[in-house]
Design a protein around this motif. Sequence first.
Motif, PDB file in Angstrom:
ATOM      1  N   VAL B  18      15.023 -27.980  33.200  1.00 44.20           N
ATOM      2  CA  VAL B  18      15.006 -28.953  34.177  1.00 44.20           C
ATOM      3  C   VAL B  18      16.357 -29.757  34.120  1.00 44.20           C
ATOM      4  O   VAL B  18      17.178 -29.934  33.113  1.00 44.20           O
ATOM      5  CB  VAL B  18      13.908 -30.193  33.859  1.00 44.20           C
ATOM      6  N   ASP B  19      16.466 -30.358  35.168  1.00 40.56           N
ATOM      7  CA  ASP B  19      17.740 -31.238  35.418  1.00 40.56           C
ATOM      8  C   ASP B  19      17.521 -32.581  34.793  1.00 40.56           C
ATOM      9  O   ASP B  19      16.620 -33.350  35.502  1.00 40.56           O
ATOM     10  CB  ASP B  19      18.067 -31.310  37.002  1.00 40.56           C
ATOM     11  N   ASP B  20      17.917 -33.024  33.596  1.00 40.10           N
ATOM     12  CA  ASP B  20      17.528 -34.272  33.071  1.00 40.10           C
ATOM     13  C   ASP B  20      18.766 -34.909  33.024  1.00 40.10           C
ATOM     14  O   ASP B  20      19.637 -34.928  31.723  1.00 40.10           O
ATOM     15  CB  ASP B  20      16.871 -34.183  31.799  1.00 40.10           C
ATOM     16  N   ASP B  21      19.447 -35.758  33.981  1.00 37.70           N
ATOM     17  CA  ASP B  21      20.868 -36.612  33.624  1.00 37.70           C
ATOM     18  C   ASP B  21      20.845 -37.409  32.658  1.00 37.70           C
ATOM     19  O   ASP B  21      19.771 -38.354  32.733  1.00 37.70           O
ATOM     20  CB  ASP B  21      21.345 -36.895  34.799  1.00 37.70           C
ATOM     21  N   LEU B  22      21.499 -37.495  31.847  1.00 40.47           N
ATOM     22  CA  LEU B  22      21.663 -38.870  30.952  1.00 40.47           C
ATOM     23  C   LEU B  22      22.972 -39.466  31.091  1.00 40.47           C
ATOM     24  O   LEU B  22      24.081 -39.085  31.283  1.00 40.47           O
ATOM     25  CB  LEU B  22      21.699 -37.967  29.453  1.00 40.47           C
ATOM     26  N   TYR B  23      22.612 -40.653  31.236  1.00 38.99           N
ATOM     27  CA  TYR B  23      23.984 -41.816  31.907  1.00 38.99           C
ATOM     28  C   TYR B  23      24.662 -41.175  32.861  1.00 38.99           C
ATOM     29  O   TYR B  23      25.847 -41.090  32.682  1.00 38.99           O
ATOM     30  CB  TYR B  23      24.486 -42.091  30.571  1.00 38.99           C
ATOM     31  N   SER B  24      24.084 -40.341  33.768  1.00 39.25           N
ATOM     32  CA  SER B  24      24.830 -40.006  35.078  1.00 39.25           C
ATOM     33  C   SER B  24      25.598 -38.660  34.816  1.00 39.25           C
ATOM     34  O   SER B  24      26.490 -38.283  35.392  1.00 39.25           O
ATOM     35  CB  SER B  24      25.793 -40.941  35.847  1.00 39.25           C
ATOM     36  N   GLN B  25      25.455 -38.283  33.248  1.00 35.72           N
ATOM     37  CA  GLN B  25      26.131 -36.828  33.196  1.00 35.72           C
ATOM     38  C   GLN B  25      25.079 -35.848  33.237  1.00 35.72           C
ATOM     39  O   GLN B  25      23.947 -35.944  32.858  1.00 35.72           O
ATOM     40  CB  GLN B  25      26.639 -37.207  31.687  1.00 35.72           C
ATOM     41  N   ALA B  26      25.606 -34.875  34.138  1.00 39.13           N
ATOM     42  CA  ALA B  26      24.660 -33.595  34.489  1.00 39.13           C
ATOM     43  C   ALA B  26      24.149 -32.957  33.033  1.00 39.13           C
ATOM     44  O   ALA B  26      25.097 -32.730  32.629  1.00 39.13           O
ATOM     45  CB  ALA B  26      25.137 -32.999  35.440  1.00 39.13           C
ATOM     46  N   GLN B  27      22.654 -32.668  33.044  1.00 42.20           N
ATOM     47  CA  GLN B  27      22.474 -31.798  31.892  1.00 42.20           C
ATOM     48  C   GLN B  27      21.243 -31.089  32.283  1.00 42.20           C
ATOM     49  O   GLN B  27      20.392 -31.442  32.954  1.00 42.20           O
ATOM     50  CB  GLN B  27      21.992 -33.110  30.986  1.00 42.20           C
ATOM     51  N   PHE B  35      16.171 -28.325  23.932  1.00 39.86           N
ATOM     52  CA  PHE B  35      17.417 -27.722  23.814  1.00 39.86           C
ATOM     53  C   PHE B  35      18.130 -28.013  24.947  1.00 39.86           C
ATOM     54  O   PHE B  35      17.675 -27.739  26.216  1.00 39.86           O
ATOM     55  CB  PHE B  35      17.337 -26.102  23.641  1.00 39.86           C
ATOM     56  N   VAL B  36      19.592 -28.647  24.897  1.00 41.18           N
ATOM     57  CA  VAL B  36      20.364 -28.913  26.196  1.00 41.18           C
ATOM     58  C   VAL B  36      21.063 -27.626  26.334  1.00 41.18           C
ATOM     59  O   VAL B  36      21.726 -26.864  25.679  1.00 41.18           O
ATOM     60  CB  VAL B  36      21.428 -29.795  25.418  1.00 41.18           C
ATOM     61  N   VAL B  37      20.663 -26.928  27.564  1.00 40.61           N
ATOM     62  CA  VAL B  37      21.161 -25.752  27.920  1.00 40.61           C
ATOM     63  C   VAL B  37      22.582 -25.764  28.339  1.00 40.61           C
ATOM     64  O   VAL B  37      23.580 -24.923  28.027  1.00 40.61           O
ATOM     65  CB  VAL B  37      20.402 -25.168  29.030  1.00 40.61           C
ATOM     66  N   SER B  38      22.949 -26.851  29.161  1.00 39.29           N
ATOM     67  CA  SER B  38      24.257 -26.921  29.564  1.00 39.29           C
ATOM     68  C   SER B  38      24.654 -28.421  30.137  1.00 39.29           C
ATOM     69  O   SER B  38      23.617 -29.065  30.435  1.00 39.29           O
ATOM     70  CB  SER B  38      24.761 -26.219  30.906  1.00 39.29           C
ATOM     71  N   GLU B  39      25.620 -28.676  30.018  1.00 37.81           N
ATOM     72  CA  GLU B  39      26.077 -30.146  30.303  1.00 37.81           C
ATOM     73  C   GLU B  39      27.396 -30.145  31.252  1.00 37.81           C
ATOM     74  O   GLU B  39      27.932 -29.285  31.402  1.00 37.81           O
ATOM     75  CB  GLU B  39      26.704 -30.669  29.074  1.00 37.81           C
ATOM     76  N   GLY B  40      27.219 -30.976  32.120  1.00 33.89           N
ATOM     77  CA  GLY B  40      28.194 -31.224  33.211  1.00 33.89           C
ATOM     78  C   GLY B  40      29.447 -31.940  32.625  1.00 33.89           C
ATOM     79  O   GLY B  40      29.242 -32.603  31.471  1.00 33.89           O
ATOM     80  N   VAL B  41      30.560 -31.480  32.835  1.00 31.52           N
ATOM     81  CA  VAL B  41      31.785 -31.893  32.315  1.00 31.52           C
ATOM     82  C   VAL B  41      32.279 -33.269  33.148  1.00 31.52           C
ATOM     83  O   VAL B  41      32.364 -33.478  34.295  1.00 31.52           O
ATOM     84  CB  VAL B  41      32.901 -30.938  32.456  1.00 31.52           C
ATOM     85  N   LEU B  42      32.395 -34.222  32.208  1.00 33.20           N
ATOM     86  CA  LEU B  42      32.850 -35.482  32.785  1.00 33.20           C
ATOM     87  C   LEU B  42      34.136 -35.427  33.645  1.00 33.20           C
ATOM     88  O   LEU B  42      34.377 -36.361  34.538  1.00 33.20           O
ATOM     89  CB  LEU B  42      33.153 -36.422  31.608  1.00 33.20           C
ATOM     90  N   ALA B  43      34.689 -34.400  33.214  1.00 31.51           N
ATOM     91  CA  ALA B  43      36.233 -34.261  33.941  1.00 31.51           C
ATOM     92  C   ALA B  43      35.745 -34.053  35.600  1.00 31.51           C
ATOM     93  O   ALA B  43      36.654 -34.004  36.404  1.00 31.51           O
ATOM     94  CB  ALA B  43      36.937 -33.144  33.523  1.00 31.51           C
ATOM     95  N   ASP B  44      34.749 -33.462  35.813  1.00 33.25           N
ATOM     96  CA  ASP B  44      34.264 -33.377  37.265  1.00 33.25           C
ATOM     97  C   ASP B  44      34.250 -34.549  38.047  1.00 33.25           C
ATOM     98  O   ASP B  44      34.164 -34.284  39.142  1.00 33.25           O
ATOM     99  CB  ASP B  44      32.968 -32.468  37.262  1.00 33.25           C
ATOM    100  N   GLU B  45      34.129 -35.471  37.461  1.00 30.12           N
ATOM    101  CA  GLU B  45      33.947 -36.836  38.123  1.00 30.12           C
ATOM    102  C   GLU B  45      35.147 -36.873  39.437  1.00 30.12           C
ATOM    103  O   GLU B  45      36.224 -36.636  39.101  1.00 30.12           O
ATOM    104  CB  GLU B  45      34.044 -37.964  37.287  1.00 30.12           C
ATOM    105  N   PRO B  46      34.734 -37.637  40.372  1.00 25.13           N
ATOM    106  CA  PRO B  46      35.730 -37.784  41.412  1.00 25.13           C
ATOM    107  C   PRO B  46      37.038 -38.242  40.878  1.00 25.13           C
ATOM    108  O   PRO B  46      36.963 -39.614  40.395  1.00 25.13           O
ATOM    109  CB  PRO B  46      35.062 -38.355  42.532  1.00 25.13           C
ATOM    110  N   VAL B  47      38.404 -37.816  40.960  1.00 23.88           N
ATOM    111  CA  VAL B  47      39.122 -38.517  40.412  1.00 23.88           C
ATOM    112  C   VAL B  47      39.897 -39.581  41.322  1.00 23.88           C
ATOM    113  O   VAL B  47      40.158 -40.323  40.817  1.00 23.88           O
ATOM    114  CB  VAL B  47      40.509 -37.335  40.237  1.00 23.88           C
ATOM    115  N   ARG B  48      39.971 -39.297  42.471  1.00 26.18           N
ATOM    116  CA  ARG B  48      40.572 -40.234  43.448  1.00 26.18           C
ATOM    117  C   ARG B  48      39.733 -41.380  43.934  1.00 26.18           C
ATOM    118  O   ARG B  48      39.869 -41.890  44.908  1.00 26.18           O
ATOM    119  CB  ARG B  48      41.146 -39.331  44.643  1.00 26.18           C
ATOM    120  N   GLY B  49      38.756 -41.596  43.090  1.00 27.07           N
ATOM    121  CA  GLY B  49      37.944 -42.745  43.264  1.00 27.07           C
ATOM    122  C   GLY B  49      36.605 -42.380  43.694  1.00 27.07           C
ATOM    123  O   GLY B  49      36.242 -41.186  43.622  1.00 27.07           O
ATOM    124  N   LEU B  50      35.977 -43.346  44.222  1.00 26.64           N
ATOM    125  CA  LEU B  50      34.296 -43.191  44.334  1.00 26.64           C
ATOM    126  C   LEU B  50      34.359 -42.350  45.667  1.00 26.64           C
ATOM    127  O   LEU B  50      35.029 -42.495  46.581  1.00 26.64           O
ATOM    128  CB  LEU B  50      33.469 -44.252  44.405  1.00 26.64           C
TER     129      LEU B  50
END
Lengths: 189, 439
Positions: B18-27, B35-50
């Motif tokens: 399942v998609d269970d985001d932790l503190y807005s980080q995709a997981q 078991f945590v299958v995969s994590e979203g990379v925080l570096a994928d956050e929009p760089v140029r602002g919201l």
Amino acid sequence: MDSSGDEALDIIITNVVATFRTRCHLNLRTIALEGTNVIYKPEDGKVLMKLRKPKITASIWSSGKIICTGATSEDEAKLGARRLARCLQKLGFKVNFSAFKVVNVLAVCSMPFAVHLIDFTKNNRPIASYEPELHPAAMYRIKTLKATVQVFSTGSLTVTGPNVQNVAAAVEHIYPLLFECQKPKPLCK
Amino acid sequence: MTSLAGLSCPGCGSSNIVDDDLYSQAQLVCADCGFVVSEGVLADEPVRGLDISYSRTTAVTKRPCVNLIRGLERVKEISRILRLRGEVEDLALTYFKQAYEHESFIRVSLQRKEVLAGCCVLVSCRQLNWPITVGTVGCLLNADPTLVGGVYQEMLKVLNVEAPTVNITDVIEAHCQEYKISSSDVPEEFAEESKDLTKRAVALVELAADSWIVTGRRPLPIMMAAVYLAWQSLKPLKHRLSFSLDKFCQLAKVQKHKPAVTRITELKEALCKLGKEIPWVGESVTPGNVVQQVGDILEHRYALLRRALRTHEDAMQAECRSSSVNPPSEEMVSSQISERVAQTASSVEQLPLSNEGGKQAVEEHSQEFEPNWGKRVLFAPPCVSHAKRRRVEQPTPDVTGDEEISDSEIDSYIRSPREVREFSQTQKILASSSGGKSQ
């Protein structure tokens, strides 16, 4: 047309704007092709047609709404509109002349005296406003008549209103206010 | 939480990921064993602002808009440059805060917001009796005065306030200070003390106001003309009189305004009318030599004005008696010489014109009188004394609007079938030839 006999001011109507509907869809291409004195404006989605007598310019939209400008009286505007409708009829459209309405009348008038605009504005705040750096005339809006009068220091007025009666009434309304501002007020110092 | 097909947990092998985001980080997490299958990379956050615009976030309530703060700073800056009183600055800040939140100003360009800051200063100055001109604000903001004017009018509507009109005599003192012609800036023969210059310029401006030169015109060229004439007349020697307005502006390091030249001519004309009445001047007073008399004229202004009005009236009465009067209309020249010093307008005349019928065109009677009323009075707005000739409108025949429209009239507006064919053929030819050319 004069406003009232006692004042004997000449109000010259320079422009009357009127609208009417033809209650049918109009093919602008056909009008542009088969009409003389026609300018097609595809970017605005309208056609400009000019009549010679009375001297009127009409903007025609495909929805059937038409605006006529350039007439010098309400009756002339009506005549021009009817002429236009007949013209469109002859071009083959099933025109039904309806909802004719005079929307705006522009007139000029001249007082035989100069008006001191600063005094005029002071006496008639907040209806009157005057910014010499922006525009040389003082603007006076009459809410009840829905008319706007621009007063120049030379005593010339330009009046705009929804019909000729309102325009005449506006001039009558504003005349006494202008009359008392002819002379610059004495310095109070 | 969503179930994702096609993935199996490396820990327990179940497919219940399942998609269970932790503190807005995709997981992606296995629901059975955690078991945590995969994590979203925080570096994928929009760089140029919201992705969401500032106004829709919650930051609006936590921290005020940056541009609002900047605007308030700009208001303070402008107030400091103009050296305004504390209360003027505070009022301007209040107005700015109020106007900024309004829908007409919240989502406009930054330039417009800056102009709004200037306009708030302008309106509070006017209300608290510290007159500055729209031109000054335009200069400070480096913006077009028309733009400033537009924003100013809108702001007045939004704030629902009024501001008194600026009186030119109040502004002229500040204006005179711009001219760099004190003895430290220019050679002795051209120098003037700011005090003397201001005093004389104010007197000239008052004279201009009384002779209809000021009403309806922009104040700046009039002030420039007044300062120039004041400077010339304080020491009317040859080297000053030969200085043109251009050279004077270069000397004083101000920018010349073209309309000032016309104002100078108009002012000189008005001065001549008064100068003619000086008893001790033998030769005739012309715009060429009036500058020498300016000092005397201004000193004895009111007495000269009374004399001029009296002379003018005598001349008018003499003219009336000798000329033949038009039968249909009567002329009554009633004169009022005011004893009060300050009243300056000349004779009041009533012209009861007879008006016949309902013509829309300019009548012949009024045509005769209209351009002349300006010549009948001693001082009149220049546009009236030198009136343009109006086109004589042909009186239109009475139109009712419900007349018959003949077929032949309408046919003149429609092309015949042959014309239509020719027209469309020509259009095709033109289209194809221009298409060929453009290739």
